[in-house]
Design an enzyme around this catalytic site. Structure first.
Site, PDB file in Angstrom:
ATOM      1  N   GLY A 141      -1.167   7.321   0.416  1.00  0.00           N
ATOM      2  CA  GLY A 141      -2.555   7.368   0.882  1.00  0.00           C
ATOM      3  C   GLY A 141      -3.165   5.977   0.975  1.00  0.00           C
ATOM      4  N   GLY A 157      -0.786  14.038   0.516  1.00  0.00           N
ATOM      5  CA  GLY A 157       0.441  13.549  -0.092  1.00  0.00           C
ATOM      6  C   GLY A 157       0.122  12.692  -1.297  1.00  0.00           C
ATOM      7  N   SER A 158       0.992  11.724  -1.546  1.00  0.00           N
ATOM      8  CA  SER A 158       0.840  10.927  -2.758  1.00  0.00           C
ATOM      9  C   SER A 158      -0.257   9.877  -2.601  1.00  0.00           C
ATOM     10  CB  SER A 158       2.152  10.235  -3.105  1.00  0.00           C
ATOM     11  OG  SER A 158       2.380   9.179  -2.198  1.00  0.00           O
ATOM     12  N   THR A 159      -0.844   9.495  -3.743  1.00  0.00           N
ATOM     13  CA  THR A 159      -1.878   8.461  -3.729  1.00  0.00           C
ATOM     14  C   THR A 159      -1.316   7.142  -3.216  1.00  0.00           C
ATOM     15  OG1 THR A 159      -3.221   9.502  -5.428  1.00  0.00           O
ATOM     16  CG2 THR A 159      -3.388   7.116  -5.250  1.00  0.00           C
ATOM     17  N   GLU A 160      -0.069   6.855  -3.591  1.00  0.00           N
ATOM     18  CA  GLU A 160       0.569   5.614  -3.150  1.00  0.00           C
ATOM     19  C   GLU A 160       0.614   5.525  -1.616  1.00  0.00           C
ATOM     20  OE1 GLU A 160       4.543   5.640  -4.541  1.00  0.00           O
ATOM     21  OE2 GLU A 160       5.074   3.775  -3.538  1.00  0.00           O
ATOM     22  N   LYS A 185       2.929  15.895  11.679  1.00  0.00           N
ATOM     23  CA  LYS A 185       4.286  15.645  11.188  1.00  0.00           C
ATOM     24  C   LYS A 185       4.479  16.356   9.853  1.00  0.00           C
ATOM     25  CE  LYS A 185       6.174  12.540   8.571  1.00  0.00           C
ATOM     26  NZ  LYS A 185       7.189  13.308   7.819  1.00  0.00           N
ATOM     27  N   GLU A 218      -6.060  13.678   1.147  1.00  0.00           N
ATOM     28  CA  GLU A 218      -5.957  14.584   0.000  1.00  0.00           C
ATOM     29  C   GLU A 218      -4.757  14.120  -0.807  1.00  0.00           C
ATOM     30  OE1 GLU A 218      -8.002  16.845  -0.818  1.00  0.00           O
ATOM     31  OE2 GLU A 218      -8.940  17.698   0.980  1.00  0.00           O
ATOM     32  N   CYS A 239      -0.776  19.443  -6.113  1.00  0.00           N
ATOM     33  CA  CYS A 239      -1.541  18.244  -6.436  1.00  0.00           C
ATOM     34  C   CYS A 239      -2.653  18.548  -7.423  1.00  0.00           C
ATOM     35  CB  CYS A 239      -2.109  17.618  -5.169  1.00  0.00           C
ATOM     36  SG  CYS A 239      -2.959  18.789  -4.119  1.00  0.00           S
ATOM     37  N   GLU A 247       1.277  11.494 -12.242  1.00  0.00           N
ATOM     38  CA  GLU A 247       1.505  12.805 -11.663  1.00  0.00           C
ATOM     39  C   GLU A 247       3.003  13.083 -11.669  1.00  0.00           C
ATOM     40  OE1 GLU A 247       0.633  13.301  -7.469  1.00  0.00           O
ATOM     41  OE2 GLU A 247      -0.233  15.252  -7.921  1.00  0.00           O
TER      42      GLU A 247
END
Lengths: 476, 284
Positions: free
Chosen positions: A239, A234-237, A182, A256, A290, A387
């Site tokens: 993730g 993508g974002s840590t959130e 996606k 990642e 990133c 970030e």
């Protein structure tokens, strides 16, 4: 006498943008069950195309198509044959390089100079690299008979739409998995051209499936019971949300995620080279990276001189039309992202840091943010901790190497770092102590399919690239 | 003449190289296979988990900073000390219900397993690292590094399962907080005595005894724990712990095949490694 740049625009027509795009499931372009959405050119806010939106049923069909292809065709296929398909794809990417680069710049907002010279060549290189692994997996150090995992669900971000697709799909296919990918909802177009490349390569139906949509589609894909492996960039959130979703299942996971990289400049660094590296570190791809070097840690004794040179260099950056071959900094990818950058930059001023941008005329339409540097930044400031994912650099100083390392590591992230010094032993000493997955010494933001990339701590787990990148897609 | 009265042992925790009781003052009864009282084991608390993680974090810099050769020497020394206590371990495993033959075989396997891991200390980097042939004028190499503090929920194989989870975690330079087998914790504390007398720096391995379902969630949510080995976690508790571990994106090893006698492979070591890739330009 000052020579002005004349515009040198790349033609948009080679992108061959269509009015509407379907998603790619089981080898066919099909409409989606969800409400179609529009992809917008961030440089002028015009609607580029309407794109199908996958609902739960579409995701289910895509996963089933991938499962069938895995069981019947791709899984049993000898590695040498899989390799030839991947080589074909690499060649087709090269043949359609200009179309892909222009389309990427239009859909994403990144300068054509970067999509043409960095993104697309690396995409082809990734397929070439992993093609060669497909028939050599027994030699990769994971035992003599490593097995594929099955169906991989892959969710990628908008900052490098085609490159992230390559990082995900190439190793997955080389190892014998099939995929449902996606792309991000703001940048789906090059993935759909890639789907067409899969057709041109006569890749068996269902081996690669592309579902389009926003967060809901991604959630449905990650949570689907028929998926054996989840890979996310993508974002840590998000993730963390995905890690919770796959908790307690058999699904394998690689992530990642975000970063807040320190770029450490010691007093003996070659200053002009360091300035180039600092600029490349934070303003490459509008800072939508990133691993961007968003925290400049400069040794106190040279801080003033380095900053003067940095500002002089920033004043030469050309911000504007992504399709102009002279452009260094393009458009911010979306209105939402621009708002987030503005909000964080405002917090920098509110918390007491000093903001500076070069004189720079931004286009009247589209999403733009001038290259920005903050000085007088403390470690507690939000701009030093969060970030930003935009062209915003925070400058901190240090006195000793120990302090540099302590400050560099003072973050929950651990994706990348930079070191600038002419002294080899200091490079190695510093590199050993930095808790980061990629350390660029006297260079920055270099990528290569042969080189493992990935983070420590909350920047995620798993590596992409190199022999290490195979592990994410093998049952080892 | 009356028979000599045995001097019984007080089993405590192992933390930062010392043997404290639980700060909670609690203990629980350990019985043998026939249900007879054997000892009171320390019943560790949430605070003990925090203290143990603190000790493990403090030890991480020193342990990970040692040369691999030195770590290998120390781990081999552990194996030597284990060998010297074979009789004691056999007794403890028999208390836990194993036959003499099975107990002896397990102790021998545990010693041999530790020797096997000791030898990995100075080979991991060669096997898991690489020089990367990038398409440009750069020297580019990848080296494995320990991930940090590893929480180990040890399996109920009281000695072989224990060493098979602890040794791979620490051989690369990680430090560990171990929750011992709940029904059979005594070999774990005896292992702690071995570790304490074998040059392993204090804090590299910290061993807690107590209730697994009480301690494991605090390990899983602790923000200074980098990884979890869920080897001893029952299937119905895995999802909750994994969800908690997502809070700071811990690396998690799920419970798997529990045949601890089988050839272990390298997966348990590489699960707790990070790969660091360093680039440098080549040329003037």
């Amino acid at each position: 006498m000052v020579f002005e740049y004349a515009p040198a625009p790349e033609s948009a027509s080679v992108a061959r943008i269509r009015e509407s795009y379907g998603q790619f499931v089981g080898g066919e372009f099909v409409r989606g069950g969800g409400e179609p959405f529009k992809s917008v050119n961030p440089a002028d806010e015009t609607v580029l195309a309407e794109v199908a939106c996958a609902d739960d049923g579409d995701v289910d069909r895509a996963v089933k198509a991938a499962r069938t292809a895995f069981d019947k065709v791709w899984g049993p296929m000898p590695g040498a044959e899989r390799a030839k398909y991947l080589y074909r794809i690499a060649r087709l990417v090269q043949e359609r390089a200009r179309e892909l680069a222009v389309l990427e710049s239009i859909d994403n907002g990144k300068p054509i100079r970067e999509s043409r010279d960095v993104d697309v060549p690396l995409v082809a290189a990734h397929f070439f690299y992993y093609a060669g692994w497909a028939d050599k997996l027994g030699h990769a150090g994971f035992g003599t008979d490593p097995r594929p995992l099955g169906v991989a669900a892959q969710v990628i971000p908008w900052n490098f739409p085609l490159l992230m697709l390559a990082w995900k799909i190439a190793p997955a296919l080389a190892c014998g998995n099939t995929v449902v990918l996606k792309p991000a909802e703001t940048t789906p177009l090059t993935a759909l051209v890639f789907a067409d490349i899969c057709r041109q390569a006569e890749l068996p139906a269902g081996v690669v499936n592309i579902v389009t949509g926003a967060g809901e589609t991604g959630r449905a894909l990650v949570a689907h019971e028929g998926v054996d492996k989840v890979a996310f960039t993508g974002s840590t959130e998000v993730g963390k949300e995905i890690a919770r979703t796959v908790a307690g299942t058999r699904k394998r996971l690689t992530l990642e995620l975000g970063g807040k990289a320190a770029n450490i400049v010691y007093d003996d660094a070659a200053l002009d080279q360091a300035v180039e590296g600092v600029v490349d570190g934070i303003f490459f791809n509008q800072g939508h990276v990133c691993c961007a070097g968003s925290r400049l840690l400069v040794q106190e004794s040279i801080a003033d001189e380095l900053l003067a040179r940095l500002k002089a260099r920033m004043a030469t950056l050309r911000v504007g039309d992504p399709l102009d071959k002279n452009t260094d900094v393009g458009a911010v990818n979306s209105a939402a992202q621009l708002e987030r950058i503005r909000e964080l930059a405002a917090s920098g001023e509110a918390e007491g840091a000093t903001r500076w941008s070069p004189p720079c005329e931004l286009p009247g339409r589209g999403f733009w943010f001038a290259p920005t540097v903050f000085t007088g930044v403390a470690q507690s400031h939000r701009i030093a901790r969060e970030e930003i994912f935009g062209p915003v650099l925070s400058v901190l100083t240090f006195r000793t190497p120990d302090e540099a390392v302590a400050k560099a590591n003072n973050t929950p992230y651990g994706l990348s770092a930079g070191i600038w010094t002419e002294k080899g032993s200091r490079i190695l000493w510093t590199a050993q102590r930095l808790r980061a997955g990629v350390v660029w010494a006297n260079t920055f933001n270099k990528f290569d399919p042969a080189s493992p990339f990935g983070g420590y701590k909350e920047s995620g787990f798993g590596r992409e690239g190199g022999r290490h990148g195979l592990e994410a897609y093998l049952d080892v | 003449m009356s028979e000599r009265l045995a001097v019984r042992k007080t089993y405590k925790l192992y933390m930062g190289g010392a043997f404290p009781r639980s700060e909670s003052g609690r203990s629980y009864v350990v019985t043998d296979a026939k249900g007879r009282f054997v000892a009171n084991a320390s019943h560790a608390s949430r605070k003990d988990v925090r203290d143990a993680v603190g000790a493990a974090r403090k030890a991480f810099g020193g342990w990970s900073g040692r040369t691999p050769y030195n770590r290998g020497q120390i781990l081999y020394r552990v194996a030597e000390m284990l060998e010297g206590r074979r009789v004691q371990f056999v007794d403890e495993l028999r208390t836990a219900g194993l036959s003499k033959g099975a107990a002896t075989a397990e102790v021998d396997a545990a010693v041999d397993r530790w020797v096997w891991y000791a030898g990995w200390a100075d080979k991991l980097a060669a096997v898991a690292g690489s020089a990367n042939p990038v398409a440009g004028p750069f020297f580019n190499f990848s080296t494995p590094e320990p991930t940090g503090v590893v929480g180990v929920v040890a399996p109920d194989s009281p000695l072989l399962g224990l060493v098979s989870t602890v040794a791979p975690a620490i051989v690369s330079g990680n430090t560990a907080v171990v929750v011992a087998s709940e029904p059979a914790p005594l070999p774990a504390i005896t292992l702690a005595e071995v570790l304490a007398t074998s040059d392993l720096p204090g804090g590299v391995v910290n061993i807690l005894t107590g209730h697994r379902d009480e301690l494991a969630p605090w390990l899983a949510t602790h923000m200074d724990v980098n990884a979890l080995d869920l080897a001893g976690v029952p299937a119905d508790a895995v999802a909750d712990l994994e969800e908690k571990a997502a809070g700071n994106l811990k690396r998690v090893v799920r419970p798997g095949d529990s045949d601890w006698g089988a050839e272990p492979g390298t997966a348990r070591m590489t699960a707790f490694l990070e790969t660091k890739t360093v680039w440098h330009p080549v040329g003037v």
